[in-house]
Design a protein around this motif. Sequence first.
Motif, PDB file in Angstrom:
ATOM      1  N   ALA A 115     -21.324 -53.180  61.225  1.00  0.00           N
ATOM      2  CA  ALA A 115     -19.679 -51.766  61.262  1.00  0.00           C
ATOM      3  C   ALA A 115     -19.681 -52.107  61.961  1.00  0.00           C
ATOM      4  N   LYS A 116     -19.745 -52.439  63.124  1.00  0.00           N
ATOM      5  CA  LYS A 116     -19.090 -52.976  64.788  1.00  0.00           C
ATOM      6  C   LYS A 116     -18.113 -52.966  65.093  1.00  0.00           C
ATOM      7  N   ARG A 117     -18.048 -54.611  64.374  1.00  0.00           N
ATOM      8  CA  ARG A 117     -17.422 -56.048  64.712  1.00  0.00           C
ATOM      9  C   ARG A 117     -15.977 -55.135  63.714  1.00  0.00           C
ATOM     10  N   LEU A 120     -10.750 -53.167  61.628  1.00  0.00           N
ATOM     11  CA  LEU A 120     -10.031 -52.055  61.387  1.00  0.00           C
ATOM     12  C   LEU A 120      -9.117 -51.049  62.841  1.00  0.00           C
ATOM     13  N   LYS A 121      -9.717 -50.486  63.759  1.00  0.00           N
ATOM     14  CA  LYS A 121      -8.683 -49.557  65.540  1.00  0.00           C
ATOM     15  C   LYS A 121      -8.066 -50.575  65.448  1.00  0.00           C
ATOM     16  N   THR A 122      -7.757 -52.283  65.445  1.00  0.00           N
ATOM     17  CA  THR A 122      -6.842 -53.105  65.928  1.00  0.00           C
ATOM     18  C   THR A 122      -5.353 -53.034  64.673  1.00  0.00           C
ATOM     19  N   VAL A 123      -6.285 -52.548  63.794  1.00  0.00           N
ATOM     20  CA  VAL A 123      -4.720 -52.671  63.074  1.00  0.00           C
ATOM     21  C   VAL A 123      -4.358 -51.506  62.994  1.00  0.00           C
ATOM     22  N   GLN A 124      -4.851 -50.214  63.104  1.00  0.00           N
ATOM     23  CA  GLN A 124      -4.080 -48.456  63.169  1.00  0.00           C
ATOM     24  C   GLN A 124      -3.891 -49.423  64.788  1.00  0.00           C
ATOM     25  N   LYS A 125      -4.192 -49.384  65.425  1.00  0.00           N
ATOM     26  CA  LYS A 125      -3.076 -49.361  66.927  1.00  0.00           C
ATOM     27  C   LYS A 125      -1.937 -49.881  67.083  1.00  0.00           C
ATOM     28  N   TYR A 126      -1.793 -50.739  66.508  1.00  0.00           N
ATOM     29  CA  TYR A 126      -0.931 -52.333  66.626  1.00  0.00           C
ATOM     30  C   TYR A 126      -0.094 -51.895  64.819  1.00  0.00           C
ATOM     31  N   ARG A 137     -25.298 -46.599  56.067  1.00  0.00           N
ATOM     32  CA  ARG A 137     -24.786 -45.887  58.071  1.00  0.00           C
ATOM     33  C   ARG A 137     -23.429 -46.497  58.270  1.00  0.00           C
ATOM     34  N   MET A 138     -23.595 -47.945  57.973  1.00  0.00           N
ATOM     35  CA  MET A 138     -23.146 -48.557  57.729  1.00  0.00           C
ATOM     36  C   MET A 138     -21.610 -48.211  57.333  1.00  0.00           C
ATOM     37  N   LEU A 139     -21.884 -48.034  55.764  1.00  0.00           N
ATOM     38  CA  LEU A 139     -20.542 -47.912  54.681  1.00  0.00           C
ATOM     39  C   LEU A 139     -19.795 -47.315  55.437  1.00  0.00           C
ATOM     40  N   ARG A 140     -20.519 -45.129  55.926  1.00  0.00           N
ATOM     41  CA  ARG A 140     -20.208 -43.831  56.302  1.00  0.00           C
ATOM     42  C   ARG A 140     -18.972 -44.469  57.598  1.00  0.00           C
ATOM     43  N   SER A 141     -19.669 -45.353  58.909  1.00  0.00           N
ATOM     44  CA  SER A 141     -18.753 -45.816  59.682  1.00  0.00           C
ATOM     45  C   SER A 141     -17.905 -46.546  59.143  1.00  0.00           C
ATOM     46  N   LEU A 142     -17.621 -47.178  58.147  1.00  0.00           N
ATOM     47  CA  LEU A 142     -15.874 -47.929  58.241  1.00  0.00           C
ATOM     48  C   LEU A 142     -15.445 -46.231  56.855  1.00  0.00           C
ATOM     49  N   ARG A 143     -15.930 -45.835  56.461  1.00  0.00           N
ATOM     50  CA  ARG A 143     -15.389 -44.945  55.741  1.00  0.00           C
ATOM     51  C   ARG A 143     -14.527 -44.259  56.991  1.00  0.00           C
ATOM     52  N   ALA A 174     -13.681 -45.184  59.532  1.00  0.00           N
ATOM     53  CA  ALA A 174     -13.204 -45.946  60.642  1.00  0.00           C
ATOM     54  C   ALA A 174     -11.582 -46.728  59.520  1.00  0.00           C
ATOM     55  N   GLY A 175     -11.563 -45.756  58.824  1.00  0.00           N
ATOM     56  CA  GLY A 175     -10.540 -45.853  57.344  1.00  0.00           C
ATOM     57  C   GLY A 175     -10.769 -46.511  55.982  1.00  0.00           C
ATOM     58  N   CYS A 176     -11.814 -47.324  56.023  1.00  0.00           N
ATOM     59  CA  CYS A 176     -12.373 -47.722  54.485  1.00  0.00           C
ATOM     60  C   CYS A 176     -12.173 -46.580  53.532  1.00  0.00           C
ATOM     61  N   ASN A 177     -11.216 -47.120  53.056  1.00  0.00           N
ATOM     62  CA  ASN A 177     -11.171 -46.025  51.993  1.00  0.00           C
ATOM     63  C   ASN A 177     -11.381 -46.296  49.936  1.00  0.00           C
ATOM     64  N   ARG A 178     -11.981 -47.947  50.105  1.00  0.00           N
ATOM     65  CA  ARG A 178     -12.205 -48.744  48.693  1.00  0.00           C
ATOM     66  C   ARG A 178     -12.870 -49.565  49.332  1.00  0.00           C
ATOM     67  N   ILE A 179     -13.996 -50.773  48.311  1.00  0.00           N
ATOM     68  CA  ILE A 179     -14.809 -50.971  48.252  1.00  0.00           C
ATOM     69  C   ILE A 179     -14.227 -51.935  47.412  1.00  0.00           C
ATOM     70  N   SER A 180     -14.365 -52.786  47.446  1.00  0.00           N
ATOM     71  CA  SER A 180     -14.875 -54.403  45.612  1.00  0.00           C
ATOM     72  C   SER A 180     -15.974 -54.836  46.103  1.00  0.00           C
ATOM     73  N   LEU A 181     -16.999 -54.410  45.042  1.00  0.00           N
ATOM     74  CA  LEU A 181     -18.095 -55.040  45.054  1.00  0.00           C
ATOM     75  C   LEU A 181     -18.359 -56.012  44.210  1.00  0.00           C
ATOM     76  N   GLY A 182     -18.655 -57.349  44.281  1.00  0.00           N
ATOM     77  CA  GLY A 182     -19.217 -58.370  44.151  1.00  0.00           C
ATOM     78  C   GLY A 182     -20.304 -58.310  42.593  1.00  0.00           C
ATOM     79  N   MET A 183     -20.279 -57.731  41.682  1.00  0.00           N
ATOM     80  CA  MET A 183     -21.582 -57.380  41.104  1.00  0.00           C
ATOM     81  C   MET A 183     -21.943 -58.630  39.968  1.00  0.00           C
TER      82      MET A 183
END
Length: 404
Positions: free
Chosen positions: A76-78, A83-89, A111-117, A119-128
């Motif tokens: 999540a941290k990285r 994502l915050k760099t994209v939002q800033k610039y 918790r990682m997924l919640r942090s991503l949400r 931070a702006g992530c609203n779609r996950i593409s999962l490799g089933m």
Amino acid sequence: MKSTHPTPMLGLYIHIPFCKRKCDYCDFYSVAEDGALMDRYITALCAHLKETAPFAKHHVVDTVYVGGGTPTLLGAKRLVVVLKTVQKYYALSKDVEITIEANPDSAQDFRMLRSLRRAGCNRISLGMQSAHDSELEAVGRIHTMAQVTTAVEAIRKAKIKNLSLDLIYGLPNQTPDQWQQSLAAAVALKPQHLSCYGLKLEENTPLFNRRDTLTLPDEEVQAKLYLDTVSYLAAAGYGQYEISNFAQESHRSRHNMKYWTLGEYAGFGPSAHSDFGDVRYGYVRDIEGYIQGVLGDGDFVSETTHLTESDRDTEYLMLGLRTVEGIDGKVFERRFRRNFNCFLPFLTQCNEAGYVVEDQGRWYLTPQGFLVSNQIIGGLLDVLSEDKLRRADAKARGDYRIIP
């Protein structure tokens, strides 16, 4: 006075080239996970995003796609830093679609997924890929179906509401019944989007190298698997909108639609490609070369092509026919100042064969047509090439009467 021209939209593709293990069929650029290398890479990636932002100051970013590799291996941290760099610039639209790819084994942490949400992530593409562990193991996938279910539960718990699942048909030893079971298992997870790809043996992959030992479906079985997929997903409420992609209403992948409708997108990372500002360019397939190029003085651009609007007629045909909207004769003529009539004899033949449908000047492929799309697109491009030669020859002779 305000400009009457619409604000141009831009998609960002961000490549995260790290994997726990490379799948046996994959030819995308990736490297083994390495914490120190990941940190250096994120530093370079964010510097590159910042450096490119001034060129996009007149654009609004309406899609961001973080692909791989396995982006969620970063943690999540990285990813939040990116994502915050994209939002800033960059100027983001209010309804920006932000997708992050994930493998089931790396998307278990709510918790990682919640942090991503957050931070702006609203779609996950999962490799089933499959609901059968034996099929997953046969192509080098390291997750299980149980992990798929757990990952989906974590994604929903994190309140990420837009979920896409990737599936592959035509796997070694896969029967039609097993494929049907995988489809049913995927639909039961209630994703908003499904991508269903036929297995391709790409050169220089482990699966290609052992192709002579594999039991794979023949073309007839592969075709049946595809047609059964189209009808099954339609009945389940997933409309087909591209050869391999299906979605519930209003849940098409907006980022991928940019590729198929000649929209602008800027890529970042090794092997990433862009079509931005009438230039198509790509970066080296080498993470160290990319890092050095961004942070040092190395050359990390691998290819550059300057395009004019007239150069895009081939792409319009080739990419448009991948979608259920197809190609429109009037749009083609208006955009490229070229008569569409030269294509009609060939398209009429395809229509009579059941591969193409015409509706008020719009031509699109049927499911049977999608099966032979390469041949149909190749035929159209041959017609286009012949027409260009004819026009050039007439122009050289000064005979402008036959140039429509």
